[in-house]
Scaffold this motif. Structure first.
Motif, short mmCIF file in Angstrom:
data_model
loop_
_atom_site.label_atom_id
_atom_site.label_comp_id
_atom_site.label_asym_id
_atom_site.label_seq_id
_atom_site.Cartn_x
_atom_site.Cartn_y
_atom_site.Cartn_z
N UNK A 1 0.81 -1.23 0.00
CA UNK A 1 0.00 0.00 0.00
C UNK A 1 0.84 1.27 0.00
N UNK A 2 1.94 1.27 0.73
CA UNK A 2 2.81 2.45 0.77
C UNK A 2 3.38 2.78 -0.61
N UNK A 3 3.67 1.75 -1.40
CA UNK A 3 4.25 1.97 -2.72
C UNK A 3 3.19 2.33 -3.76
N UNK A 4 2.05 1.64 -3.76
CA UNK A 4 1.08 1.83 -4.84
C UNK A 4 0.22 3.06 -4.66
N UNK A 5 0.17 3.63 -3.46
CA UNK A 5 -0.65 4.83 -3.28
C UNK A 5 -0.17 5.96 -4.18
N UNK A 6 1.10 5.92 -4.59
CA UNK A 6 1.66 6.97 -5.45
C UNK A 6 1.16 6.87 -6.89
N UNK A 7 0.67 5.69 -7.27
CA UNK A 7 0.25 5.53 -8.67
C UNK A 7 -1.27 5.55 -8.83
N UNK A 8 -2.00 5.97 -7.79
CA UNK A 8 -3.46 6.07 -7.91
C UNK A 8 -3.86 6.94 -9.10
N UNK A 9 -3.26 8.13 -9.31
CA UNK A 9 -3.64 8.95 -10.48
C UNK A 9 -3.38 8.24 -11.81
N UNK A 10 -2.31 7.45 -11.89
CA UNK A 10 -2.00 6.74 -13.13
C UNK A 10 -3.01 5.62 -13.38
N UNK A 11 -3.37 4.89 -12.33
CA UNK A 11 -4.38 3.85 -12.49
C UNK A 11 -5.72 4.47 -12.88
N UNK A 12 -6.05 5.60 -12.26
CA UNK A 12 -7.31 6.27 -12.57
C UNK A 12 -7.34 6.73 -14.02
N UNK A 13 -6.26 7.30 -14.51
CA UNK A 13 -6.21 7.76 -15.90
C UNK A 13 -6.37 6.58 -16.87
N UNK A 14 -5.74 5.45 -16.54
CA UNK A 14 -5.86 4.25 -17.38
C UNK A 14 -7.29 3.73 -17.37
N UNK A 15 -7.95 3.75 -16.20
CA UNK A 15 -9.33 3.29 -16.10
C UNK A 15 -10.26 4.17 -16.91
N UNK A 16 -10.11 5.48 -16.80
CA UNK A 16 -10.97 6.41 -17.54
C UNK A 16 -10.81 6.20 -19.04
N UNK A 17 -9.57 6.06 -19.48
CA UNK A 17 -9.30 5.85 -20.91
C UNK A 17 -9.96 4.56 -21.40
N UNK A 18 -9.85 3.49 -20.60
CA UNK A 18 -10.44 2.22 -21.00
C UNK A 18 -11.96 2.32 -21.08
N UNK A 19 -12.57 2.90 -20.07
CA UNK A 19 -14.03 3.00 -20.03
C UNK A 19 -14.56 3.86 -21.17
N UNK A 20 -13.88 4.94 -21.46
CA UNK A 20 -14.32 5.81 -22.55
C UNK A 20 -14.21 5.11 -23.90
N UNK A 21 -13.24 4.20 -24.02
CA UNK A 21 -13.10 3.46 -25.30
C UNK A 21 -14.25 2.47 -25.50
N UNK A 22 -14.90 2.07 -24.40
CA UNK A 22 -16.03 1.16 -24.53
C UNK A 22 -17.33 1.90 -24.83
N UNK A 23 -17.38 3.18 -24.51
CA UNK A 23 -18.65 3.91 -24.59
C UNK A 23 -19.05 4.17 -26.03
N UNK A 24 -20.33 4.45 -26.22
CA UNK A 24 -20.85 4.73 -27.55
C UNK A 24 -21.95 3.78 -27.94
N UNK A 25 -22.23 2.80 -27.09
CA UNK A 25 -23.35 1.92 -27.36
C UNK A 25 -23.03 0.68 -28.16
N UNK A 26 -21.76 0.50 -28.58
CA UNK A 26 -21.43 -0.72 -29.31
C UNK A 26 -21.23 -1.87 -28.32
N UNK A 27 -21.42 -3.10 -28.78
CA UNK A 27 -21.28 -4.27 -27.90
C UNK A 27 -19.80 -4.55 -27.65
N UNK A 28 -19.45 -4.74 -26.40
CA UNK A 28 -18.08 -5.14 -26.06
C UNK A 28 -18.13 -6.41 -25.23
N UNK A 29 -17.11 -7.21 -25.37
CA UNK A 29 -16.93 -8.36 -24.51
C UNK A 29 -16.26 -7.85 -23.23
N UNK A 30 -17.03 -7.76 -22.16
CA UNK A 30 -16.54 -7.12 -20.95
C UNK A 30 -15.27 -7.78 -20.43
#
Length: 481
Positions: free
Chosen positions: A142-171
Motif C-alpha cells: 500500500x505504501x508503494x502503490x498509493x503513489x500511482x493512484x492517479x496513473x491507475x485512474x487515468x488508465x481506467x478512464x481511458x479504458x471505459x471511454x473506449x467502450x462507450x458509444x453503445x457498441x457491444x463489447x466483450x466485458x
C-alpha cells in the motif's frame, strides 16, 4: 509311552515364553498396522487418465461437491495422470499452505513453467523465493502503490471511454486489456509505446498457448507460444539494458528487481528478472479481469445494490468537484460498501478454485497418508461455498463482510508464503474502475444469460457482452437492454 511329570513341567517352562513372545510380537505388529495411516477414501478412475474426463466434462463445482458429499473433507482422485489428494476444510488449507508449507512445494506442469520461466517466484521455495517475495511485496505494498493512484485512474478512464458509444463489447476481454495495462504500469512505470505494444503482442501469443497441448511441431499454438516467449525475453533484455545505461534507480518493480542484491552482493540475472516480470503479468491479468467482470454482473443483477454503490461513489465524486479533481488513496479507503461488494464477488466467483502443491515427503494428516510425490489441492471454492462459514452461500450478500470471516475460510488470494503479493494492487484497480463506472457511465447487458464458462478462470457466459454509454449529466441511470 507316558511322559514323565518332570518332562511335562520342562515343556511348559520352555513353551510358555515362546507363546508369550509370539503374542507380544503379534501385538506389536497389530499396533504398528493400526498406527500406519491409510490413503484417503475416493476413486482413482481409469488407469493414467484417472477422473480427468469427469472433472473437465462438467461444471468442476459439481465434481468437487459430489466428491465431498460422498467421501468427506479429504479424498483422493487422479487428474491428468497425477494422483491427488483434495482438501476441503479451512484447517487442511492452513496445514498445507501455512503451518506445514515446507512439506508441500508449488508444482506446475513443465510445459507451463517453460512459458513463464523457471525462475518465476511461484515455482520456488526457500531463500530464493523469500528474497523475491520480499522484493515484489515491497514494490506492491500500500505504501508503494498509493503513489500511482492517479496513473491507475487515468488508465481506467481511458479504458471505459473506449467502450462507450453503445457498441457491444466483450466485458471480460476489455477488462483483460485494462488489467494488462495496469500490470505494465506497475512493473515499468511510463513505458515507450513501441515496447508496450511489442510486449502485449507477444504476451497474447504466449497466453494463448499456455493451456494448449504442448506440441513442438512448427505452427502449433504451443510452438508459437515458445517463440513468442523467446521474443519477450529479448524485449525485456533491451529495456533492462536501457535502464542500466541511464543509471537511474527507478522505484517501480523492474527497478526493484534490477537493484536487488543478496547477502553475497549478487544481483539477479536478466533471465531471472524476465521470468518474474512475465510471472507477475500472468498473475495480474486474467484473475483481476475475471473479478471485475463478475462485479459488473452482480451489480447488474441487483439494482438496489447498484443504487447504493452509486450513492457511495457519487458522494466522493462530488467531493472531487464532479470528477475534476483526481481520486486519492484516502478516498479509496472510504469506499466501504464497494469494498464489501468486491470481497463478496471474490467469494462467490472464487476465481482461483484451488491451488496445486506436491508432497515432498510422506505426510500424515488427520489419520490419512499423503504419499510423497502426490499432488495436494486445497479447494478454495468448496470452503467459500460452505454454509457453515457463509450462510446461504449461493446468495450474493456483501453485508456478510461486515464481520470478518473466520480464519482460513476466505482465501481469494491464497494463504501463507505463496499468497498473492499483488492483492492490494488488484483491489485498488477494482475500486477505481467501479468508482468511474458508477459515476460516469450506464450500461446494458446484451442477451444476458446465466451460467459460467471456464477458460480456465470462471467468467459469465460469453464474457458478459454489454453496451456502455457515457452519462452526459450527473444523473446516473442504469439501463438493461
Amino acid at each position: 509311552m507316558e511322559m514323565e511329570m518332570g518332562d511335562i513341567h520342562l515343556y511348559i517352562v520352555l513353551f510358555i515364553p515362546v507363546v508369550l513372545s509370539g503374542i507380544f510380537i503379534m501385538s506389536l505388529n497389530k499396533r504398528k498396522l493400526q498406527r500406519t495411516p491409510k490413503l484417503p477414501p475416493g476413486s482413482m478412475g481409469w488407469p493414467y487418465i484417472g477422473e480427468t474426463f469427469q472433472l473437465y466434462s462438467q461444471d468442476p463445482n459439481v465434481f468437487f461437491s459430489t466428491k465431498q458429499r460422498r467421501y468427506g473433507e479429504i479424498f483422493k482422485t487422479n487428474i491428468l495422470g497425477c494422483p491427488c489428494v483434495m482438501l476441503t476444510s479451512p484447517e487442511a488449507a492452513k496445514f498445507v499452505l501455512v503451518t506445514q508449507a515446507h512439506l508441500f512445494k508449488p508444482t506446475y506442469p513443465r510445459c507451463k513453467e517453460r512459458l513463464i520461466g523457471p525462475s518465476a517466484i511461484f515455482y520456488h521455495q526457500g531463500d530464493y523465493h523469500m528474497r523475491l517475495r520480499k522484493l515484489v511485496q515491497g514494490c506492491l505494498s500500500p505504501e508503494a502503490i498509493r503513489k500511482i493512484v492517479p496513473n491507475i485512474e487515468a488508465t481506467a478512464i481511458s479504458a471505459l471511454e473506449s467502450w462507450s458509444g453503445g457498441h457491444i463489447v466483450n466485458t471480460y476481454d476489455e477488462m483483460k486489456k485494462f488489467a494488462f495495462d495496469i500490470g505494465i504500469l506497475t512493473i515499468f512505470g511510463p513505458l515507450d509505446t513501441y515496447y508496450k505494444e511489442e510486449l502485449k503482442k507477444n504476451y497474447l501469443i504466449v497466453d494463448k498457448g499456455y493451456n494448449s497441448f504442448p506440441s513442438y511441431i512448427p505452427g502449433t499454438t504451443y510452438k508459437n507460444a515458445i517463440l513468442a516467449r523467446k521474443r519477450l525475453s529479448e524485449i525485456l533484455s533491451e529495456i533492462i539494458s536501457q535502464r542500466k545505461e541511464k543509471r537511474r534507480e527507478e522505484k517501480d518493480l523492474l527497478g526493484c528487481l534490477m537493484n536487488s542484491k543478496d547477502e553475497k552482493g549478487q544481483i539477479l540475472t536478466d533471465d531471472q528478472i524476465s521470468d518474474n516480470i512475465i510471472g507477475v503479468l500472468f498473475a495480474a491479468r486474467d484473475t483481476t479481469a475475471s473479478v471485475l467482470t463478475w462485479i459488473l454482473k452482480y451489480l447488474h443483477d441487483d439494482p438496489k445494490l447498484l443504487e447504493a454503490v452509486k450513492a457511495e461513489q457519487k458522494a466522493i465524486y462530488k467531493q472531487n468537484a464532479e470528477g475534476s479533481i483526481p481520486l486519492t488513496w484516502a478516498q479509496t479507503r472510504e469506499m466501504s460498501l464497494t469494498y464489501k461488494v468486491i470481497l463478496e464477488s471474490m467469494r462467490m466467483a472464487s476465481i482461483i478454485s484451488f491451488t496445486f502443491r506436491e508432497a515432498v515427503a510422506d505426510v500424515e494428516y488427520n489419520g490419512y497418508l499423503i504419499p510423497k510425490g502426490w499432488k495436494v489441492m486445497p479447494l478454495f471454492r468448496n470452503i467459500h461455498h460452505n454454509p457453515d462459514f457463509f450462510p446461504d452461500p449461493h446468495k450474493f450478500d456483501p453485508s456478510r463482510f461486515e464481520v470478518a470471516p473466520k480464519p482460513n475460510t476466505f482465501l481469494p488470494f491464497g494463504n501463507g508464503v505463496h499468497a498473492c503479493p499483488g492483492n492490494e494492487v488488484a483491489k485498488l484497480e477494482m475500486l477505481i474502475v467501479v468508482h468511474h463506472l458508477a459515476t460516469k457511465f450506464r450500461w446494458g447487458v446484451e442477451k444476458s444469460r446465466s451460467g459460467i464458462q471456464y477458460g480456465p478462470f470462471p467468467v459469465p457466459q460469453h464474457g458478459f457482452p454489454a453496451r456502455f454509454w457515457k452519462e452526459p449529466c450527473s444523473q446516473i441511470q442504469h439501463e438493461v437492454a
